[in-house]
Motif scaffolding. Structure first.
Motif, PDB file in Angstrom:
ATOM      1  N   TRP A   4       0.851  -1.186   0.000  1.00  0.00           N
ATOM      2  CA  TRP A   4       0.000   0.000   0.000  1.00  0.00           C
ATOM      3  C   TRP A   4       0.891   1.241   0.000  1.00  0.00           C
ATOM      4  N   ALA A   5       1.593   1.451  -1.118  1.00  0.00           N
ATOM      5  CA  ALA A   5       2.476   2.605  -1.250  1.00  0.00           C
ATOM      6  C   ALA A   5       2.205   3.263  -2.596  1.00  0.00           C
ATOM      7  N   TYR A   6       2.265   4.578  -2.631  1.00  0.00           N
ATOM      8  CA  TYR A   6       1.915   5.315  -3.831  1.00  0.00           C
ATOM      9  C   TYR A   6       2.925   6.446  -4.033  1.00  0.00           C
ATOM     10  N   PRO A   7       3.084   6.898  -5.294  1.00  0.00           N
ATOM     11  CA  PRO A   7       4.013   8.004  -5.551  1.00  0.00           C
ATOM     12  C   PRO A   7       3.676   9.216  -4.694  1.00  0.00           C
ATOM     13  N   GLY A   8       4.703   9.899  -4.261  1.00  0.00           N
ATOM     14  CA  GLY A   8       4.488  11.118  -3.486  1.00  0.00           C
ATOM     15  C   GLY A   8       4.575  10.912  -1.990  1.00  0.00           C
ATOM     16  N   GLY A   9       4.954   9.713  -1.551  1.00  0.00           N
ATOM     17  CA  GLY A   9       5.130   9.483  -0.122  1.00  0.00           C
ATOM     18  C   GLY A   9       3.991   8.694   0.482  1.00  0.00           C
ATOM     19  N   PRO A  10       4.086   8.437   1.782  1.00  0.00           N
ATOM     20  CA  PRO A  10       3.062   7.629   2.462  1.00  0.00           C
ATOM     21  C   PRO A  10       1.707   8.309   2.467  1.00  0.00           C
ATOM     22  N   LEU A  11       0.680   7.482   2.465  1.00  0.00           N
ATOM     23  CA  LEU A  11      -0.686   7.991   2.467  1.00  0.00           C
ATOM     24  C   LEU A  11      -1.134   8.342   3.873  1.00  0.00           C
ATOM     25  N   CYS A 196      -7.878  -7.030  11.515  1.00  0.00           N
ATOM     26  CA  CYS A 196      -7.679  -7.073  12.965  1.00  0.00           C
ATOM     27  C   CYS A 196      -8.067  -8.437  13.550  1.00  0.00           C
ATOM     28  N   LYS A 197      -9.253  -8.882  13.223  1.00  0.00           N
ATOM     29  CA  LYS A 197      -9.785 -10.118  13.794  1.00  0.00           C
ATOM     30  C   LYS A 197      -8.959 -11.331  13.390  1.00  0.00           C
ATOM     31  N   LYS A 198      -8.374 -11.272  12.211  1.00  0.00           N
ATOM     32  CA  LYS A 198      -7.591 -12.401  11.702  1.00  0.00           C
ATOM     33  C   LYS A 198      -6.099 -12.275  11.990  1.00  0.00           C
ATOM     34  N   GLY A 199      -5.709 -11.192  12.662  1.00  0.00           N
ATOM     35  CA  GLY A 199      -4.299 -10.999  12.956  1.00  0.00           C
ATOM     36  C   GLY A 199      -3.454 -10.750  11.716  1.00  0.00           C
ATOM     37  N   ARG A 200      -4.058 -10.142  10.698  1.00  0.00           N
ATOM     38  CA  ARG A 200      -3.338  -9.877   9.443  1.00  0.00           C
ATOM     39  C   ARG A 200      -2.714  -8.486   9.462  1.00  0.00           C
ATOM     40  N   CYS A 201      -2.134  -8.122  10.566  1.00  0.00           N
ATOM     41  CA  CYS A 201      -1.567  -6.779  10.717  1.00  0.00           C
ATOM     42  C   CYS A 201      -0.491  -6.448   9.680  1.00  0.00           C
ATOM     43  N   PRO A 202       0.427  -7.364   9.358  1.00  0.00           N
ATOM     44  CA  PRO A 202       1.476  -7.012   8.400  1.00  0.00           C
ATOM     45  C   PRO A 202       0.968  -6.590   7.029  1.00  0.00           C
ATOM     46  N   SER A 203      -0.196  -7.079   6.626  1.00  0.00           N
ATOM     47  CA  SER A 203      -0.726  -6.726   5.309  1.00  0.00           C
ATOM     48  C   SER A 203      -1.837  -5.685   5.376  1.00  0.00           C
ATOM     49  N   CYS A 204      -2.099  -5.153   6.557  1.00  0.00           N
ATOM     50  CA  CYS A 204      -3.183  -4.177   6.719  1.00  0.00           C
ATOM     51  C   CYS A 204      -2.862  -2.885   5.969  1.00  0.00           C
ATOM     52  N   PRO A 205      -3.801  -2.322   5.241  1.00  0.00           N
ATOM     53  CA  PRO A 205      -3.533  -1.101   4.472  1.00  0.00           C
ATOM     54  C   PRO A 205      -3.272   0.137   5.319  1.00  0.00           C
ATOM     55  N   VAL A 206      -3.614   0.096   6.609  1.00  0.00           N
ATOM     56  CA  VAL A 206      -3.389   1.269   7.462  1.00  0.00           C
ATOM     57  C   VAL A 206      -2.447   0.933   8.624  1.00  0.00           C
ATOM     58  N   LYS A 207      -1.627  -0.082   8.474  1.00  0.00           N
ATOM     59  CA  LYS A 207      -0.754  -0.504   9.574  1.00  0.00           C
ATOM     60  C   LYS A 207       0.189   0.602  10.025  1.00  0.00           C
ATOM     61  N   ASP A 208       0.587   1.484   9.105  1.00  0.00           N
ATOM     62  CA  ASP A 208       1.519   2.549   9.474  1.00  0.00           C
ATOM     63  C   ASP A 208       0.868   3.614  10.352  1.00  0.00           C
ATOM     64  N   HIS A 209      -0.457   3.602  10.430  1.00  0.00           N
ATOM     65  CA  HIS A 209      -1.189   4.592  11.228  1.00  0.00           C
ATOM     66  C   HIS A 209      -1.771   3.993  12.497  1.00  0.00           C
ATOM     67  N   CYS A 210      -1.571   2.697  12.689  1.00  0.00           N
ATOM     68  CA  CYS A 210      -2.210   1.999  13.802  1.00  0.00           C
ATOM     69  C   CYS A 210      -1.367   2.089  15.069  1.00  0.00           C
ATOM     70  N   SER A 211      -1.994   2.419  16.180  1.00  0.00           N
ATOM     71  CA  SER A 211      -1.269   2.534  17.441  1.00  0.00           C
ATOM     72  C   SER A 211      -0.821   1.167  17.948  1.00  0.00           C
ATOM     73  N   ARG A 212      -1.435   0.111  17.411  1.00  0.00           N
ATOM     74  CA  ARG A 212      -1.028  -1.237  17.779  1.00  0.00           C
ATOM     75  C   ARG A 212      -0.213  -1.796  16.625  1.00  0.00           C
ATOM     76  N   SER A 213       1.067  -1.482  16.594  1.00  0.00           N
ATOM     77  CA  SER A 213       1.931  -1.889  15.487  1.00  0.00           C
ATOM     78  C   SER A 213       1.904  -3.397  15.331  1.00  0.00           C
ATOM     79  N   PHE A 214       1.920  -3.856  14.053  1.00  0.00           N
ATOM     80  CA  PHE A 214       1.904  -5.284  13.807  1.00  0.00           C
ATOM     81  C   PHE A 214       3.157  -5.958  14.372  1.00  0.00           C
ATOM     82  N   ARG A 215       4.198  -5.209  14.623  1.00  0.00           N
ATOM     83  CA  ARG A 215       5.417  -5.801  15.205  1.00  0.00           C
ATOM     84  C   ARG A 215       5.194  -6.238  16.639  1.00  0.00           C
ATOM     85  N   GLN A 216       4.135  -5.689  17.260  1.00  0.00           N
ATOM     86  CA  GLN A 216       3.858  -6.021  18.654  1.00  0.00           C
ATOM     87  C   GLN A 216       2.933  -7.222  18.782  1.00  0.00           C
TER      88      GLN A 216
END
Length: 217
Positions: A4-11, A196-216
């Protein structure tokens, strides 16, 4: 893997969410069209059961393939045919009860509103009355009402359901305002169900904005 990346920087979170199709969009529905609002009413009944979204989507597509997209077509099909279509989509756990509920709901829609889902909205006095009228249909409880109406905000002026728990939970993680929750509820619920329910955080389209980072996770 899709990025989920687009020209011009992060969404921004709103831009990222705008790229996520709502359930009606994924099903090819345009809720600005009256006929598609009825189709979404049928889909909302399917989604409301304790069954996976993938099965609900697959089953609804079977309804589209079979032309069961209007009150008349559903009534003409009858109970046995509806059960067959539900089973073909994998909706076997609730096939009998859902076939019964759909027939009863469509009969009431025909008797009380001439088969016109928009007439129901027109005759409702206010948002609460609209929800009350919807709950009069067999098989349409609070969950189905929320599923149906949250996608009609901005289409029906009386479609103003209280945000669901799932939408509020995801909004909290994304630090969205109450106004944004109402505006984006359909997409927030989809995020909850499919990521969220499936634990698919690494592929979530808004993971960079989520306070619960998928790394956690």
């Amino acid at each position: 893997m899709f990025k989920w990346a687009y020209p011009g920087g992060p969404l921004s979170v709103e831009e990222a969410l705008s790229k996520l199709p709502s359930y009606p969009e994924e099903l090819g529905l345009d809720l600005r069209k009256a006929e598609d609002r009825f189709k979404w009413f049928v889909a909302a009944i399917l989604f409301a059961k304790r069954i996976s979204a993938s099965i609900a989507k697959r089953t609804f597509r079977k309804f589209l393939e079979e032309g069961l997209t209007s009150p008349g077509a559903i009534l003409e099909a009858g109970w046995d045919r509806l059960v067959e279509v539900l089973d073909s989509g994998g909706y076997v756990r609730y096939d009998y009860s859902t076939a019964t509920n759909l027939l009863e709901a469509v009969k009431l829609l025909k008797e009380r509103y001439g088969g016109d889902i928009d007439r129901l909205h027109r005759e409702a006095k206010d948002p609460k009355d609209l929800e009350r009228r919807l709950r009069e249909f067999k098989g349409v409880g609070p969950t189905a009402v929320n599923i149906f109406l949250r996608e009609l905000r901005g289409v029906w002026d009386k479609a103003r359901p209280a945000p669901s728990r799932a939408a509020l939970e995801v909004a909290g993680k994304l630090k969205l305002s109450d106004e944004k929750v109402r505006e984006l509820e359909g997409k927030l619920v989809k995020l909850y169900i499919e990521y969220c329910k499936k634990g698919r955080c690494p592929s979530c389209p808004v993971k960079d904005h989520c306070s619960r980072s998928f790394r956690q996770v």
